[in-house]
Write a protein that holds these residues in place. Sequence first.
Motif, short mmCIF file in Angstrom:
data_model
loop_
_atom_site.label_atom_id
_atom_site.label_comp_id
_atom_site.label_asym_id
_atom_site.label_seq_id
_atom_site.Cartn_x
_atom_site.Cartn_y
_atom_site.Cartn_z
N LEU A 63 0.87 -1.04 -0.66
CA LEU A 63 0.28 0.07 0.16
C LEU A 63 0.88 0.98 0.07
O LEU A 63 2.16 1.18 0.57
N THR A 64 0.89 2.49 -0.80
CA THR A 64 0.70 3.57 -0.65
C THR A 64 0.64 3.98 0.51
O THR A 64 0.01 4.19 1.33
N ASP A 65 2.35 4.96 1.08
CA ASP A 65 2.16 5.56 2.32
C ASP A 65 1.04 7.01 1.91
O ASP A 65 0.93 6.94 0.86
N GLU A 66 0.87 7.58 3.02
CA GLU A 66 0.62 9.48 3.02
C GLU A 66 1.31 10.35 2.04
O GLU A 66 0.90 10.92 1.32
N LYS A 67 2.42 10.01 1.60
CA LYS A 67 2.85 10.55 0.53
C LYS A 67 3.23 9.78 -0.59
O LYS A 67 3.40 10.58 -2.07
N GLY A 68 1.71 9.04 -1.05
CA GLY A 68 2.02 8.62 -2.11
C GLY A 68 3.00 7.31 -2.63
O GLY A 68 2.87 6.87 -3.37
N SER A 69 4.20 7.21 -2.11
CA SER A 69 5.00 6.35 -2.00
C SER A 69 5.18 4.71 -1.93
O SER A 69 4.58 4.64 -0.86
N PHE A 70 5.63 4.29 -2.32
CA PHE A 70 5.61 2.71 -2.69
C PHE A 70 6.86 2.21 -2.77
O PHE A 70 7.69 2.53 -3.12
N LYS A 71 7.45 0.81 -2.45
CA LYS A 71 8.63 -0.06 -2.15
C LYS A 71 7.81 -0.89 -2.30
O LYS A 71 8.06 -1.80 -1.17
N LEU A 72 8.11 -1.97 -3.58
CA LEU A 72 8.70 -3.06 -3.50
C LEU A 72 10.05 -3.76 -3.51
O LEU A 72 10.69 -3.90 -4.50
N ASN A 73 10.09 -4.66 -2.25
CA ASN A 73 12.13 -4.95 -1.82
C ASN A 73 11.69 -6.54 -2.44
O ASN A 73 11.13 -7.37 -2.85
N GLU A 74 12.89 -6.73 -2.32
CA GLU A 74 13.24 -8.30 -2.37
C GLU A 74 12.98 -8.82 -4.08
O GLU A 74 12.19 -9.84 -4.30
N VAL A 75 12.91 -7.64 -4.91
CA VAL A 75 12.51 -8.31 -6.29
C VAL A 75 13.15 -9.20 -7.09
O VAL A 75 14.86 -7.96 -6.43
#
Length: 840
Positions: A65-77
Motif C-alpha cells: 500500500l502507498t503511504d501518506e505521501k503516495g510512496s511505495f516500495k516493493l522489496n526483494e525483487v
Amino acid sequence: MKKLFTLIIILLITTAVKAQLGGGTTGVVGKISGIVIDSITRKPLDYATVSIYRSGGRAPLNGVLTDEKGSFKLNEVKNGKWKIVVSFIGYPNKTIDPVVTTPEKPDFNMGTVFIAPSGKALKAVQITGQSNVIETKIDKLVYNAEKEIINSGNATDVLQKVPMVSVDINGNVSLRGDQNVKILINGKPSGAMSNNVADVLKAIPADQIKSVEVITSPSAKYDAEGSAGILNIITKKSNMSGVSASVSGGIGTRQNNGNLNFNINQNRLSITANFGGNFTWPQTSLITQRTYIDTSNVNSGSDATSKIGRYSGRGSGSVSYDFNNFNSFTSSIAVMKFGFTNDGTSSNFYTSPNVNQNYLGLSNGKTTSSNFDWNNDYVHKFKKEGHQIDIAGQWSHGTTDYNSLSLYSIVAQPDLQSYNKGSNNEYTLQADYTLPVNDKFKLEAGGKTIIRRIESEFDNYDGVSNNINTDNPNNFVYNARTSNNYNYGQNVYAGYVVGTFTLPKNYALQLGSRLENTQINGDPQNTTVSLQPFTQNYNTYIPTVAFTKTIKDQTLKLTFTKRIQRPSLQYLNPFVNTTSRQSYSQGNPQLSPEVTKLVEFTYTTFIKSSMINASVYYKNTNNLIESISQGNVDYNVILNTTPLTYLHNTLTTYRNIGTNNSWGASFFGSINPIKILTVRGNINAYTYKPDPTGSFTADQSQNGTYIQYNAFLMGSVSLTNGFQAESILILNSPRRTIQGPGQSFNLWIIGVKKQFMDKKASIGINSYDPFTENKTFNTDIASSHLVQSSHVVFPFRSFGLTFSYSFGKVSFADPNDPTQKKKKGVNNDDLKETESNNRN
C-alpha cells in the motif's frame, strides 16, 4: 538472567555471520519504487494498492500500500521483467508492463505514476477518504482518528469509536470486553499509565491523536503483558518536507480543548512540537448506595451528590537527525499535567440490632499528577535492505498528590483527613535486530529490560471532635494504624526470536518465542502496621504462531498467542484502606498473574469501496483476577484499635478466583451504499462463564453462561461545498463478575462540519446525547451473605463548537531521488510493523 542475554547475543551474532557467509540468496535482488499521484489534483494517493506480476502474468505475486505521501516500495525483487498494477477506489487500474530489473541495475525507480479518476467516479473520489478511516493490516487493525469528521474531546472520546474497544463511564478501557489492555503511546509504555489509565486518557486531547492501532493477537516481539491485547495511540507528526503548523480546539457545555502542532522537516533534520490541553466544566452526579449483610442484619447506605471538575495539559517535542544513510537518532519528550477536584455531600444511615444512626457528611478532594516520558532511539541500517539494529531507551517519571477531607455530623463517625503522595520511575532499555536472510525468510530477535520503582506515602488524620458544624475543621491527629508508606519494585527481563516465512501460493507463516522473567518486591515502611515484605519471581514462556493466506483482495489469518496480566501495586499492597469507614479495600500480595491463551481466525476482504473484517476466537484464562466483596468484617480486628460503633462492614480485595473459557466473535464492516454516504459498524460478542475454585464458589452469585457485547454504528455524509455530517451510536452491555453485573454504557453522538480555504480550515458543531440530559448507571453485587447496589445519575448531554486551521508550506519529495536528502522515515516504535512486502 545474564546467561540468557549472553545466549541471545551469541545467537544473534552467529546467525548474522552465517547469513553474510552464505545464508542468503545467491542472486542479486533489488526493489521497485515510485510515487502515485492523482493526475488532476496533483495530490498523492495514500493507501492505493500496488501489485507486482510477472510480465504478462495474471496472478499477483506480491503487493504493498502507498503511504501518506503516495510512496511505495516493493522489496526483494529478483532480476527479470515485471508487470506493475496500481489500483485505487474510484480510479481505473493503471498497468505498467514491462518493468525490467537487471544485475547491473537491480533497483528500478518508476518516478511519478499518474492515474486519472474515471469520469463517472470523479465526485466519489472526494469521499473515498472516509473508507480509509479503518485499515486492516496483517498484524493489526488501524483506526485513523485524524480522518474523522467528529474528532473532539480527549483520548477517551476517540477510543469510543475504535472497533472492538469499549469505554465505560469511569473511563476504563476494554478490548473485546477485557479490561486487561496494554496501552502504549507511539509504541512505548508511558509511566503516567501506572497511576490511573482512565485519568491519563482524559488528559490527552483528541486533536493530538493521529491513529489508534488495535492488536488482538500480538506476536512474540511484543511485550507479553495485557491479556486482552494492545492499543497503541499514535500522536500526530509531520513527515512532509517544509514548515507546517495547525491550531484546533473546541468550546462546549461539557468540555473545552485546544491544540497546537508545529513541524519543521528540512533535509536530514526533523523537529516537531505539540501543545494541548482541555478543561471540563464541573459536573454534578447523584449517587445512591445500599448494602445489606444478612449474618449480622446490618443495613447501611447513602444518598450523595458529587461534583467533579477536570483539567489537563500536555506538551511534546522531538528532534530527529539522519547522520547518513545508515545511522539515525531521535530524541523526544512528552510532558503531561492533569488534575481534578471532587466535592460532595451525603445523607447516610447505618442500622443493626444495636445501632440506629442517621448522619450527614461533607467531603472534598483534590488530585494533581505530573509526568514526563523521555525517549532516545538509535537506528543503524546495513547495506542490505531491511537489515538493521534498533537501540531504544526510555525514562518515565511521574508524581501524584491527593488530599481529601471528610466531615460528619456525629462523633461516632470520626472525621478524616487524608494525604497520599506517590512517585513512579520507570527505566526501559531495548535492543532489536532484524535480518532479511533472503526473500523467503526474515529473522527478528531482541532483548528488553524494564525497571519500575514506586514509592507511596499515605497518611490519615482522625478528627478528635465533631467538625461539620464548627468553623475549625483542622483539629486532627495523625493515625499511624490507618496510614501506610510503601515501596514497590518490579523488574522485567525479556528476550524474543521471531521468524517470518514467505511460502508459495501466497501463504505466510510466522513463528515466535518470548521468555520473560518477572521479579517483584513490596517493602512496607510503616512499622506500626504489622505488614510483612513480600517477593515474587516467576518466568513466563510466550509462544506465538500466525498463518496467513491471501487470495486477491481477501486475507485469511489463523493465530495463536499467549498473554499475561501482572497485578499492579493497587492489587498487591496488603495495606487496608479505611478511608471509607463502612467499605474497606485491601490488596493481596499472593496474587499470581493472569495467563491467557488465545486462538483466533480472521477473515478480511475488500469489495469495491466496501470492507469486511470478521473473526472468531477462543480464550482460556487461568488465575482469573476479580475483586471480591465480603460482608461482616470487623473494623476493630483488622486494625487492632479502640472499638468503634460500626463493627460490621464490607471488605473488597482481589483474588485468583479460577478459570474462564470464553468464545467470541467480532464483525466490522464499511460500505458506501451511495456516493455521499459511508456507513461503518462493529459488533463484538463473547461469553462469560467462570469456574471458581475452592472458597470462591461461596462468593459466586452468577452461575449461568452470559453473553456480553459492545457495538457501534456510524454514518457519515460528505456534501458539496465542504459540508460533512456524522452520527454515531455506541452500545455496551454490563461487564460481569462472579458477584454480579457492572455498569452498561450507551452513547449517541452527532456532528456537522464545514471545510473552507481549500480544506485548510474548518468549523463545526457536535452534541453528545442531545435528547438525554442524564444517564443512569447501575451496579449490583451479591454473594452468600452480602447484597450491594449502586445507582449513579450523571449529566451527559452536551453541545460544542469546534474549529481547526492549518498553515505553512510543505512539499512532497520523492524519497528515492538521490538529489533530495529526505528523512528516511526511521521507525522508532517498540512495536515494529510487519513490512508490507511480507503480507503474501
